[in-house]
Scaffold this active site. Structure first.
Site, PDB file in Angstrom:
ATOM      1  N   ALA B 329       0.831  -1.208   0.000  1.00 43.29           N
ATOM      2  CA  ALA B 329       0.000   0.000   0.000  1.00 43.29           C
ATOM      3  C   ALA B 329       0.862   1.254   0.000  1.00 43.29           C
ATOM      4  CB  ALA B 329      -0.985  -0.038   1.181  1.00 43.29           C
ATOM      5  N   SER B 330       0.447   2.260   0.693  1.00 40.49           N
ATOM      6  CA  SER B 330       1.100   3.570   0.597  1.00 40.49           C
ATOM      7  C   SER B 330       2.506   3.592   1.190  1.00 40.49           C
ATOM      8  CB  SER B 330       0.245   4.622   1.292  1.00 40.49           C
ATOM      9  OG  SER B 330      -1.047   4.606   0.746  1.00 40.49           O
ATOM     10  N   THR B 331       2.874   2.564   1.921  1.00 40.16           N
ATOM     11  CA  THR B 331       4.202   2.595   2.537  1.00 40.16           C
ATOM     12  C   THR B 331       5.302   2.653   1.498  1.00 40.16           C
ATOM     13  OG1 THR B 331       4.225   0.193   2.646  1.00 40.16           O
ATOM     14  CG2 THR B 331       3.505   1.353   4.621  1.00 40.16           C
TER      15      THR B 331
END
Lengths: 372, 641
Positions: B329-331
């Site tokens: 995801a956004s990591t």
């Protein structure tokens, strides 16, 4: 003949108690070897030695007592011994006490008693008595009657079952017939008959455990942890003894208890392990000495009964030695026969020394009977 | 009663006949003696050496002696795995007089339940009859006393003392240390294939998981031998020779047990994991997968009841930190941003106008931002700070899957990190080829757009993600994470060499600074993690992530009743501190917990607070934009090195 060499009128103490010194020395030597070996085999247990010494004492006493009885008395009593022995063997089969799958004992309340022991002496006496009534060599029918006398107790003992003892008892009767002059043609006939009888015995008479023993004997490595264990361990003990032996109390097979029945039936393996090949030569020399002395007594005996009886007892004695050593070293199947006068134990020693008592009686009391 | 016939006997003839027969008899006796002696000669002289060997084989046994297993310490010298004496009750079935009655009497004496007897019978089938079978694995001191007093009544039953592994921190370190347990058939087969069978002749346990398994060779040591004389019962009479075993290597881990305990406390049994790594040397400072379990259960043979319980619950045996494969995801947005900058698809100044939606020409599908109203004008720094999805949809579209895939592979996605744990998954870094191979379908442009926010088949493990962020923090230097720190030799710690891979080529170092500054902003400016780190006494940087779980590649066996919960988002966070000179990089995953900033970042905060609790840092004045000198704060000195 040899009578010219007979002792003069100053009998020694041994002679006075009708004891054959030469034979006695052989026997005592053997007993000493036995005690030394039992001490090692039994884990240096003094109590074991004490019990064996007491037993030897009793057996020697029995021997001396038996030696006092004139041979003529044995001759006269033979038939009664024999009949009583047969009766007891029948009694064993009917009311005997069982132990380890065999019915061999009569319970006398105080002690147990094995009638086959009586027969070990009663049978050669009976055969000697019967065959010496005739001119020797015996005729065919006389031999057949003699074999009949042998067959009855042999079969009764075999029924118990105690195959080893029955064969040894049979051999004592057969020795008597042989010494009496059984014809060579008959001997060869017997040989052929026995070999013909072997398969019959195997298939119809022998019990499974007996067959197993024979099979194990033929190939002990087939079951090294089961029935072959005894003989393999025994051979390892003997073989690892080498020429010199590992030394007294140093036999690892016996001291570390790999060897079964160490102080009884397999004591020869302990002896061989600790004293080596040369020790065995010495031990066999003592046995040979006793056998030669016994046969000399037989040859010098005054009449046919004494000759045959003495000869039969002596040869049977050696058969015990041979069967035990053969079994322990793996040339004969395992049968429960102790090494005479060396193994720890029981009634068989009393019987054995009673037999030597008879030899001594024959050896020392011949002048008392006048020759007819 | 002599009969008349005696009178006419020919005594001389009879005597001669008898003498001859006696002589023959004697000859036969001599022949028999010769037979016996021949046989004895064969046994004692000819075959002497053979029988001598067999006799020694009987009495001399070479008994292997197990080496003591190496101890395991944490980086501060705290003992994590030790060896303690245990007493077990052993039965040699062949040596008992009557096995069933022996077992019956023992079960009364020592209160063994039916399960114990059943387990014994099961074990017995696998073990040879003359070998000991364990009846009771751990005897209490009372039981040892009770049995010792009555041992003589139980031939073939004995108490065996040995050293067994004990893990004093229990479930806190299970997924790092793993555990040892009884060597089983498969272990034996592997050992014999590797030629190590002899070395394990006396060994009872073998590493089954974790460090215990990975460093088994190091920890085990070398078997010793004792030459003894035994009797027919196998009882040792005396020792003839002794060749002592070489004990296993004591080792030190990079783990900081206090940090590890803080992780356990922070998760409080919730499903998830944390990996904390020292970016200077790749040392794993903490690695925790939740829920965990007590490894000591396995050392002494876990009961089938307990084992079933473990299998039924939230899969504690599964090491989420190294085996859990989650969409990043956004990591990964900072990494994607770096790829875009380095490929010059965007510049630090490139802006887009985010009104909450993203669409391609001629494609009906609409991609939405997590913020329905959008973020307005967004450059790359803000895109990372507020985790703007639209910016990354657009950038991914422009960059294309091939360049993304190649760049992310350089950071280690889709490959094993090489951590010293066998329990590791490799994740998936999607590419055209991989998607074709895995799903037999072509790559669609929509997939590329989803890749821009770390979704669309992309899965990573927490340890892999931690390693990737570490590579970013280290500006391309790729260090392989290691749990083991070094070995103890004569009381001195000998550190292992740092393992590195070929570094990533830097095109423009400024691009890296832009991205790292954006991660600083995430925590310290208007970013998504600012609440979680409010008031921290150190400066950290990070990135939140909230993974949508349409399908989860990590694990298919979730309980059906949890299906709704299963579809909740995974909360994620990656971060490091101190910002100017990083000492710790970590990633946190909290399964189905919701928003990364709200759920995962607070766990990272607790961990960092714990890690820096004894440290003081200068007061922190927020840097508002990149290039603003941190020296405006006179207390910070080391920035910019």
């Amino acid at each position: 003949m040899l009578r010219t060499k007979l002792e003069t009128n100053q009998p020694s103490l041994l002679n006075r108690i009708h004891c054959d010194g030469i034979l006695l020395s052989g026997l005592l030597l053997l007993m000493a070897v036995g005690l030394i070996t039992i001490y090692s085999a039994g884990g240096q247990d003094i109590a074991l030695i004490q019990r064996q010494v007491i037993r030897l004492g009793i057996a020697l006493t029995v021997m001396l007592v038996v030696a006092q009885i004139p041979p003529l008395a044995y001759q006269k009593l033979s038939i009664y011994f024999y009949i009583a022995g047969i009766a007891m063997l029948i009694a064993v089969l009917v009311i005997g006490v069982s132990s380890k799958g065999a019915q061999r004992w009569l319970d006398l309340g105080v002690t147990r008693f094995q009638p086959s022991e009586i027969m070990k002496l009663a049978l050669p006496m009976m055969v000697a008595w019967y065959i010496s009534r005739f001119n020797l060599p015996p005729k065919l029918w006389q031999i057949l009657v003699g074999l009949g006398l042998v067959a009855v107790p042999t079969l009764l003992i075999a029924r118990q079952p105690d195959l080893g003892t029955s064969l040894l008892i049979a051999s004592s009767g057969v020795f008597a017939l042989f010494l009496a002059g059984m014809s060579w043609s008959f001997i060869s006939f017997i040989g052929v008959a026995v070999s013909a009888f072997t398969p019959i015995m195997w298939f119809f008479l022998m019990k499974d455990y007996q067959k197993q023993r024979v099979l194990t004997f033929l190939n002990p490595e087939s079951d090294p942890l089961g029935s072959g264990y005894h003989i393999i361990q025994s051979q390892i003990a003997i073989g690892s003894g080498g020429a010199q032996g590992k030394g007294w109390l140093q036999g690892t097979q016996s001291q570390l208890e790999f060897l079964p029945e160490r102080h009884t039936d397999f004591i020869f393996a302990v002896f061989s392990e600790e004293f080596g090949f040369w020790g065995v030569v010495g031990l066999l020399a003592i046995y040979a000495f006793i056998v030669i002395r016994g046969m000399l007594i037989a040859i010098r005996a005054q009449d046919a009964f004494c000759k045959i009886l003495a000869g039969s007892i002596t040869l049977t004695f050696f058969v015990y030695v041979f069967v035990n050593m053969g079994m322990v070293s793996g040339i004969l199947p395992v049968v429960g026969v102790p090494l005479p006068l060396v193994s720890y134990g029981g009634t068989s020693m009393v019987t054995l020394l009673a037999g030597f008592g008879i030899l001594m009686a024959i050896s020392t009391q011949k002048r008392i009977m006048s020759r007819v | 009663m002599p009969s008349k016939r005696i009178l006419i006997k020919d005594h001389t003839a009879e005597a001669n006949l008898f003498a001859w027969r006696s002589l023959i008899g004697l000859l036969v006796v001599f022949a028999m003696i010769a037979m016996v002696l021949t046989n004895l000669y064969y046994l004692q002289i000819s075959s002497y050496e053979d029988y001598q060997t067999r006799s020694n084989g009987n009495r001399i046994k070479v008994l292997p002696v197990a080496p003591n297993r190496g101890l395991i310490y944490d980086r501060n010298g705290v003992l994590l795995a030790e060896n303690r004496p245990v007493f077990s009750l052993q039965v040699i079935p062949e040596e008992t007089k009557n096995l069933n009655s022996t077992l019956a009497r023992l079960s009364v004496l020592l209160k063994i339940d039916d399960d114990g007897i059943a387990d014994f019978h099961a074990d017995m089938k696998r073990i040879r009859r003359f070998k000991p079978v364990t009846l009771i694995n751990r005897l209490t001191p009372e039981e040892v006393a009770i049995f010792s007093a009555k041992q003589h009544l139980y031939p073939g039953v004995s108490i065996e003392a040995r050293l067994a592994r004990y893990y004093p921190y229990g479930s806190a370190l299970t997924h790092v240390l793993g555990y040892v347990a009884k060597i089983n058939k498969q272990d034996l087969q592997k050992l014999s294939e590797a030629g190590f069978e002899a070395n394990y002749a006396a060994t009872y346990d073998i590493g089954k998981r974790g460090i215990e398994k990975y460093h088994e060779e190091l920890l085990h040591g070398e078997v010793g031998y004792q030459e003894v004389e035994v009797n027919n019962q196998g009882r040792v009479i005396r020792t003839l020779d002794f060749n002592p075993p070489v004990p296993g290597q004591d080792i030190v881990l990079n783990i900081d047990v206090e940090l590890q305990l803080a992780a356990e406390k922070a998760f409080a049994g919730e499903r998830g994991s944390i990996v904390a790594m020292d970016p200077t040397d790749g040392g794993i400072l903490a690695l925790y997968s939740s829920p965990s379990y007590d490894p000591n259960l396995f050392v002494h043979g876990i009961s089938s009841k307990n084992y079933k319980k473990l299998l039924k619950s939230d899969r504690p045996l599964f090491n989420r930190a190294t085996q859990g494969q989650y969409p990043p995801a956004s990591t990964v947005k900072p990494l994607l941003a770096l790829a875009g900058l380095e490929a010059e698809v965007i510049t630090p100044e490139t802006q887009i106008n985010d009104y909450g939606k993203y669409q391609l020409k001629n494609v009906a599908r609409v991609w939405r931002d997590h913020n329905p109203w959008g973020h307005g004008l967004v450059n790359v720094t803000k895109a990372i700070e507020v985790s703007c999805d639209i910016y990354f949809y657009d950038m991914a579209y422009k960059l294309g899957i091939d360049r993304i895939s190649e760049s992310m592979s350089e950071f280690g996605f889709g490959d094993y990190t090489g951590i010293d744990l066998h329990e590791e998954a490799d994740g998936i870094m999607p590419s055209r080829g991989i998607i074709k191979a895995l799903y037999n379908r072509p790559w669609y442009i929509g997939d590329t757009i989803n890749i821009g926010i770390g979704q669309s088949y992309w899965t990573t493990t927490p340890v892999q993600l931690t390693q990737a962020i570490t590579t970013l923090v280290n500006k391309g230097k790729r260090i392989i994470p290691q749990v083991i720190r070094g070995e103890i030799n004569q009381g001195e710690i000998v550190l292992n060499a740092i393992k590195e891979r070929r570094p990533i080529d830097i095109k423009n170092e400024y691009n890296w600074d832009v991205v790292l500054d954006a991660m600083y902003g995430t925590v310290n400016r208007q970013g998504s993690a600012r609440n979680a780190f409010k008031g921290a006494h150190y400066i950290s940087a990070g990135k939140t992530g909230t993974a949508q779980l349409v399908s989860i590649a990590q694990d298919e066996k979730y309980d059906a009743t949890k299906l709704s919960k299963k579809n909740h988002d995974n909360a994620m966070y990656v971060g490091y501190a101190p910002y100017d000179n990083p000492e710790i990089v970590m990633s946190v995953v909290l399964e189905n917990a919701g928003h990364g900033g709200a759920q995962a970042a607070p766990i990272a905060r607790k961990m960092m607070d714990n890690y820096f609790k004894e440290r003081t840092f200068p007061e922190h004045i927020v840097i508002e934009h990149l290039g603003q000198s941190p020296q405006s704060n006179p207390l910070i000195e080391t920035e910019g090195e």
